[in-house]
Design a protein around this motif. Structure first.
Motif, mmCIF file in Angstrom:
data_model
loop_
_atom_site.group_PDB
_atom_site.id
_atom_site.type_symbol
_atom_site.label_atom_id
_atom_site.label_comp_id
_atom_site.label_asym_id
_atom_site.label_seq_id
_atom_site.Cartn_x
_atom_site.Cartn_y
_atom_site.Cartn_z
ATOM 1 N N PHE A 110 49.316 38.960 43.246
ATOM 2 C CA PHE A 110 49.479 39.564 44.570
ATOM 3 C C PHE A 110 50.729 39.046 45.286
ATOM 4 C CE2 PHE A 110 45.060 40.713 43.992
ATOM 5 C CZ PHE A 110 44.946 41.902 44.693
ATOM 6 N N PHE A 111 51.103 37.797 45.012
ATOM 7 C CA PHE A 111 52.254 37.208 45.695
ATOM 8 C C PHE A 111 53.562 37.895 45.305
ATOM 9 C CE2 PHE A 111 49.272 33.511 45.134
ATOM 10 C CZ PHE A 111 48.816 33.526 46.435
ATOM 11 N N GLY A 112 53.571 38.607 44.163
ATOM 12 C CA GLY A 112 54.781 39.280 43.723
ATOM 13 C C GLY A 112 54.893 40.720 44.173
ATOM 14 N N LEU A 113 53.884 41.214 44.885
ATOM 15 C CA LEU A 113 53.947 42.590 45.372
ATOM 16 C C LEU A 113 55.095 42.769 46.362
ATOM 17 C CD1 LEU A 113 50.144 43.292 46.002
ATOM 18 C CD2 LEU A 113 51.543 44.111 44.079
ATOM 19 N N HIS A 114 55.640 43.986 46.368
ATOM 20 C CA HIS A 114 56.732 44.272 47.304
ATOM 21 C C HIS A 114 56.282 44.079 48.751
ATOM 22 C CE1 HIS A 114 60.227 46.202 49.098
ATOM 23 N NE2 HIS A 114 59.394 46.988 49.789
ATOM 24 N N ALA A 115 55.054 44.483 49.054
ATOM 25 C CA ALA A 115 54.537 44.320 50.421
ATOM 26 C C ALA A 115 54.456 42.853 50.804
ATOM 27 C CB ALA A 115 53.164 44.973 50.540
ATOM 28 N N ALA A 116 54.089 41.997 49.842
ATOM 29 C CA ALA A 116 54.008 40.564 50.137
ATOM 30 C C ALA A 116 55.386 39.995 50.430
ATOM 31 C CB ALA A 116 53.367 39.828 48.964
ATOM 32 N N LYS A 117 56.404 40.458 49.688
ATOM 33 C CA LYS A 117 57.758 39.948 49.894
ATOM 34 C C LYS A 117 58.366 40.459 51.196
ATOM 35 C CE LYS A 117 58.676 39.760 44.907
ATOM 36 N NZ LYS A 117 59.510 40.279 43.794
ATOM 37 N N SER A 118 58.106 41.715 51.519
ATOM 38 C CA SER A 118 58.769 42.324 52.673
ATOM 39 C C SER A 118 58.123 41.962 54.009
ATOM 40 C CB SER A 118 58.780 43.849 52.517
ATOM 41 O OG SER A 118 57.456 44.357 52.477
ATOM 42 N N THR A 119 56.900 41.438 53.974
ATOM 43 C CA THR A 119 56.206 41.145 55.240
ATOM 44 C C THR A 119 56.050 39.651 55.499
ATOM 45 O OG1 THR A 119 54.035 41.288 54.143
ATOM 46 C CG2 THR A 119 54.909 43.304 55.140
ATOM 47 N N ILE A 120 56.781 38.825 54.771
ATOM 48 C CA ILE A 120 56.661 37.374 54.954
ATOM 49 C C ILE A 120 56.987 36.978 56.389
ATOM 50 C CG2 ILE A 120 57.759 35.173 54.393
ATOM 51 C CD1 ILE A 120 57.880 36.058 51.507
ATOM 52 N N ALA A 121 58.069 37.531 56.927
ATOM 53 C CA ALA A 121 58.487 37.163 58.284
ATOM 54 C C ALA A 121 57.807 38.016 59.353
ATOM 55 C CB ALA A 121 60.003 37.292 58.415
ATOM 56 N N LYS A 122 57.098 39.067 58.942
ATOM 57 C CA LYS A 122 56.477 39.972 59.905
ATOM 58 C C LYS A 122 55.025 39.621 60.174
ATOM 59 C CE LYS A 122 59.498 43.785 58.522
ATOM 60 N NZ LYS A 122 59.581 45.150 57.940
ATOM 61 N N ARG A 123 54.430 38.842 59.288
ATOM 62 C CA ARG A 123 53.059 38.398 59.471
ATOM 63 C C ARG A 123 53.045 36.898 59.712
ATOM 64 N NH1 ARG A 123 51.453 42.343 55.146
ATOM 65 N NH2 ARG A 123 49.864 43.712 56.044
ATOM 66 N N SER A 124 52.031 36.449 60.448
ATOM 67 C CA SER A 124 51.848 35.007 60.549
ATOM 68 C C SER A 124 51.418 34.495 59.183
ATOM 69 C CB SER A 124 50.789 34.674 61.598
ATOM 70 O OG SER A 124 49.490 35.018 61.128
ATOM 71 N N PRO A 125 51.686 33.222 58.858
ATOM 72 C CA PRO A 125 51.283 32.699 57.549
ATOM 73 C C PRO A 125 49.799 32.876 57.259
ATOM 74 C CG PRO A 125 52.783 31.176 58.631
ATOM 75 C CD PRO A 125 52.465 32.245 59.628
ATOM 76 N N VAL A 126 48.946 32.730 58.282
ATOM 77 C CA VAL A 126 47.509 32.905 58.076
ATOM 78 C C VAL A 126 47.206 34.342 57.682
ATOM 79 C CG1 VAL A 126 45.247 32.855 59.180
ATOM 80 C CG2 VAL A 126 46.888 31.034 59.637
ATOM 81 N N GLU A 127 47.752 35.308 58.393
ATOM 82 C CA GLU A 127 47.516 36.717 58.074
ATOM 83 C C GLU A 127 48.063 37.056 56.693
ATOM 84 O OE1 GLU A 127 49.464 38.614 61.292
ATOM 85 O OE2 GLU A 127 47.762 38.456 62.672
ATOM 86 N N TRP A 128 49.203 36.472 56.339
ATOM 87 C CA TRP A 128 49.818 36.738 55.033
ATOM 88 C C TRP A 128 48.911 36.249 53.911
ATOM 89 C CZ3 TRP A 128 51.604 34.220 50.706
ATOM 90 C CH2 TRP A 128 52.509 34.907 49.892
ATOM 91 N N TRP A 129 48.352 35.064 54.060
ATOM 92 C CA TRP A 129 47.475 34.516 53.029
ATOM 93 C C TRP A 129 46.171 35.317 52.939
ATOM 94 C CZ3 TRP A 129 47.498 31.281 49.005
ATOM 95 C CH2 TRP A 129 48.606 30.444 48.832
ATOM 96 N N ILE A 130 45.643 35.734 54.065
ATOM 97 C CA ILE A 130 44.420 36.542 54.044
ATOM 98 C C ILE A 130 44.668 37.876 53.334
ATOM 99 C CG2 ILE A 130 42.794 37.803 55.497
ATOM 100 C CD1 ILE A 130 42.983 35.553 57.529
ATOM 101 N N GLN A 131 45.862 38.421 53.511
ATOM 102 C CA GLN A 131 46.190 39.724 52.934
ATOM 103 C C GLN A 131 46.506 39.648 51.441
ATOM 104 O OE1 GLN A 131 45.837 42.415 54.675
ATOM 105 N NE2 GLN A 131 46.580 43.909 53.191
ATOM 106 N N PHE A 132 47.194 38.586 51.016
ATOM 107 C CA PHE A 132 47.710 38.559 49.641
ATOM 108 C C PHE A 132 47.198 37.386 48.806
ATOM 109 C CE2 PHE A 132 51.070 40.571 52.257
ATOM 110 C CZ PHE A 132 51.015 41.844 51.706
ATOM 111 N N GLY A 133 46.229 36.629 49.294
ATOM 112 C CA GLY A 133 45.746 35.484 48.537
ATOM 113 C C GLY A 133 44.477 35.733 47.752
#
Length: 745
Positions: free
Chosen positions: A555-578
């Motif tokens: 999941f960490f290699g998905l385009h959405a994961a790469k493009s939203t790193i700075a747009k999501r808080s780290p907590v939201e990013w991990w919940i979405q792609f972890g």
């Protein structure tokens, strides 16, 4: 508070029924009624002295009559009750008369009698031409129709009188609850019976407490997912009461748990440890990730004791408190002290003289004092504000209006003018700003609630130090003194394994080309994993999953994961792609969702001074704690909603109001002359640059100097900027012993 209650109880003994009963303890500490035993029949009556009087008088109201009461006693009680009822009726008539004569809308002396507003239902366009049967049309004028300009004017006058006569601050009208109240009254229609004082302090208070608990229950349900931070801070209010606020924070919001009055306690390490340990036990050790307090020695010792007992949580000092102490130490440096001293003299002179203040506002078009949530942030934000209006201030003090004024001829006016027109003063101001602005930015980060700061503070402190070095010329001699002050707090007191672990787990830094390779980052990560993941098997699985995260696999290699790193808080990013690494995801969310400061506990947030006023000093402890619980959680919710709507360029650190006793207003006797700061080698051209909204443009002129400190002061670089609510609560003789949440009378 105890003394006030005893005094209230003593006053109750004037009621004659107390001679014929005794109070008995039934139900223990959890009792909700006052129990009285009749001396004549031994019957136990619950509900207080009112029901005992009904029992003795034989009124057959709410309680069975006493069969053994002597006639003389019965007559005495009946006479007392009749007198009391008569007095209450007279009091009510007098109150109705005061209401009638004090009303603008619907009064007999105004636009209609009170009888026109007692019936339910909405008014229609024909109502202004109609009268009730039996009314004298010649003597009664009709109220203005609903929705008319004159009708609204009279209603507003009644609302205004309520504010004025009860000394309610005008800014209460900005409260959403104020609009909800008026909307509900309007929707109900005519004939609404206003809630009494007794209703406000009993069932309405109880219901609102229940609603508050329900509103924060949504946040509590997320605690098991993210873990929590317990925040604690002790302080003394204006009445010298020692209070300790306890709050619980996670990424979904902050909840006020309670405020402990510790005036009778010695606030040593043992007391604080027992207090914090009890809170951890109440919430559940499995949910608590860290406990944040200030860095006082007693709290520090209590924190270490807590970590010794509770092996799976951390104690960390408040980052905002530590950074504020750094700013305080920097303020003691001669160059900073001189700038702050002169700037305070300028603001005090301007704001303490109305004509001068009016002239300043005319030239600058803005205020120069910027109050912040911490004292020393206020100092440096105000320095920046003063520098931003340098040109208007210079124009003001060289204008014909100033030179011809009386203040322009007074010694204090001449002294302030001399400071404003002195390039060396502006040099010290610029130096102070350039050497502290990065730290103020870190303070903004840790003091905001828009996103948890734990994943950013490690990098923010490193960048702040580098930016300070750049601002001061980049040579070690120019910034070493400031770095030493920062390191003494950051490395020794503030820096923790949690900060390093959160840095490693934050995708914004893990996938950055400038990622730190300092071994302490990985060391902090594994230290946290050992402490926060007690199960060895789960810990090993999470360790293996780190490879997927580091290499951007799954999941960490998905385009959405790469493009939203700075747009999501780290907590939201991990919940979405972890999802492919659930063990590591759970650990990362618990670490990255932590706060770094006890901002919610600061004295600015305390509501005790509003709840326990001189006019409410007879509030029971239970009722007072309920009010504080409701008010504090409501404010935390409002702040959370407000911060969600903040734009990136809006500053949550800055307050809307400044206290009247602020040091930038009140004169003091301390002042440093310009000779106290040796800046002879500082080029006058340094500060000839323009101060604008974007930043400070400076130019450095090289000079030869034997002093490395003076050399550092010359080498300045360029940096681009990016409600007392007064309530009245008196306790009546007949209900002051009752629990405010009881269902009885």
């Amino acid at each position: 508070m105890v003394r006030g209650k005893e005094k209230s109880n003593a006053s109750l003994r004037r009621d004659p029924s107390w001679k014929y009963n005794v109070q008995v303890d039934i139900g223990g500490a959890e009792k909700t009624y006052v129990y009285l035993k009749c001396n004549f029949c031994d019957k136990v009556v619950k509900g207080g002295v009112t029901r005992m009087k009904e029992h003795l008088s034989g009124s057959h109201k709410n309680v069975a009559p006493c069969a053994n009461v002597p006639d003389k006693v019965k007559e005495e009680i009946c006479a007392y009750m009749k007198k009391s009822i008569t007095a209450k009726h007279l009091q009510q008539e007098q109150f109705d008369d005061r209401v009638e004569h004090g009303s603008y809308y619907g009064s007999e002396s105004g636009k209609g009698s009170s009888s026109t507003i007692h019936s339910r239902g909405a008014r229609g366009p024909m109502d202004q031409y109609m009268v009730n049967p039996g009314e004298d049309r010649g003597q009664t004028q009709m109220m203005p129709a609903a929705g008319t300009r004159e009708g609204r004017r009279q209603v507003c006058l009644d609302i205004g009188r309520f504010f004025f006569e009860n000394a309610i601050p005008f800014n209460v009208a900005t409260s959403p609850a104020y609009f909800n109240m008026l909307r509900s009254v309007g929707l109900y229609g005519r004939g609404l019976k206003a809630p009494s004082m007794y209703e406000l302090r009993t069932w309405i208070l109880k219901e609102e407490l229940h609603n508050t608990e329900q509103s924060i229950e949504e946040i509590k349900r997320t605690w098991s997912e993210t873990g929590v931070t317990i925040m604690s801070d002790g302080w003394s209010d204006m009445k010298s009461r020692s209070l300790i606020n306890i709050l619980v924070n996670n990424p979904y919001g902050t909840v006020f748990l309670r405020s402990v009055e510790a005036s009778d306690e010695v606030k040593n390490a043992d007391f604080l440890f027992n207090l914090l340990d009890g809170v951890v036990e109440e919430i559940g050790e499995q949910l608590v990730v860290q406990v944040v307090t200030d860095n006082a020695s007693a709290y520090k010792a209590a924190g270490h004791m807590l970590m010794e007992k509770r092996k799976h949580l951390y104690w960390t000092p408040c980052a905002a408190h530590c950074i504020d102490l750094i700013l305080e130490q920097l303020g003691d440096l001669p160059q900073h002290k001189n700038a702050l001293s002169k700037a305070k003299k300028i603001t005090k002179f301007i704001y303490n003289h109305s004509w001068v203040l009016s002239l300043m506002r005319k030239f600058s078009k803005k205020e120069i004092i910027r109050p912040a949530t911490t004292r020393f942030a206020t100092s440096y934000l105000t320095l920046q504000s003063i520098l931003d209006v340098r040109q208007p201030l210079e124009a003001m003090f060289t204008s014909t209006q100033w030179l011809n004024s009386a203040w322009g001829k007074k010694p204090e006016g001449k002294e302030v003018r001399r400071h404003i027109l002195n390039d060396k003063f502006w040099a010290t101001v610029t130096y102070a700003i350039l050497s502290t602005r990065p730290l103020v930015q870190v303070l903004r980060l840790v003091d905001a609630e828009k996103k948890p700061a734990m994943g950013f503070i490690y990098n923010a402190m490193d960048e702040a130090k580098e930016l300070i070095a750049h601002n001061l010329g980049g040579e070690e001699a120019s910034y070493r003194e400031i770095w030493d002050i920062i390191d003494a707090r950051w490395e020794v007191q503030l820096h923790r394994h949690l900060h390093a672990a959160a840095y490693y787990l934050n995708p914004q830094f893990q996938y950055s080309e400038r990622k730190s390779s300092n071994p302490e980052v990985k060391l902090g990560l594994y230290h946290c994993m050992e402490r926060l993941i007690p199960d060895l098997t789960v810990r090993e699985i999470a360790d293996l999953q780190l490879v997927l995260f580091r290499n951007r696999e799954g999941f960490f290699g998905l385009h959405a994961a790469k493009s939203t790193i700075a747009k999501r808080s780290p907590v939201e990013w991990w919940i979405q792609f972890g999802d492919s690494t659930p063990e590591l995801q759970s650990f990362a969310v618990r670490v990255l969702g932590l706060t770094c400061s006890s901002f919610g506990c600061e004295r600015n947030w305390s509501t005790y001074s509003q709840v326990q006023t001189k006019r409410r000093n007879r509030l029971s402890t239970l009722r007072m704690n309920s009010l504080v619980y409701i008010m504090h959680n409501k404010r935390l919710r409002d702040r959370r909603l407000r911060n969600k709507g903040l734009k990136d360029d809006e500053d949550p650190l800055v307050c809307e109001d400044v206290a009247s006793d602020n040091e930038w207003f009140i004169d003091d006797e301390t002042d440093l002359s310009l000779s106290d700061l040796q800046l002879e080698d500082l080029s006058v051209d340094v500060l000839r640059g323009e101060a604008d909204q974007g930043g400070v443009s400076t130019s450095a002129t090289p000079h030869t100097s034997t002093s490395s400190a003076a050399k550092g002061k010359r080498k300045m670089g360029i940096i681009e900027d990016d409600e007392d609510l007064n309530f009245i609560d008196t306790i009546g003789e007949e209900d002051s012993l009752e629990d405010p949440f009881s269902d009885g009378t």
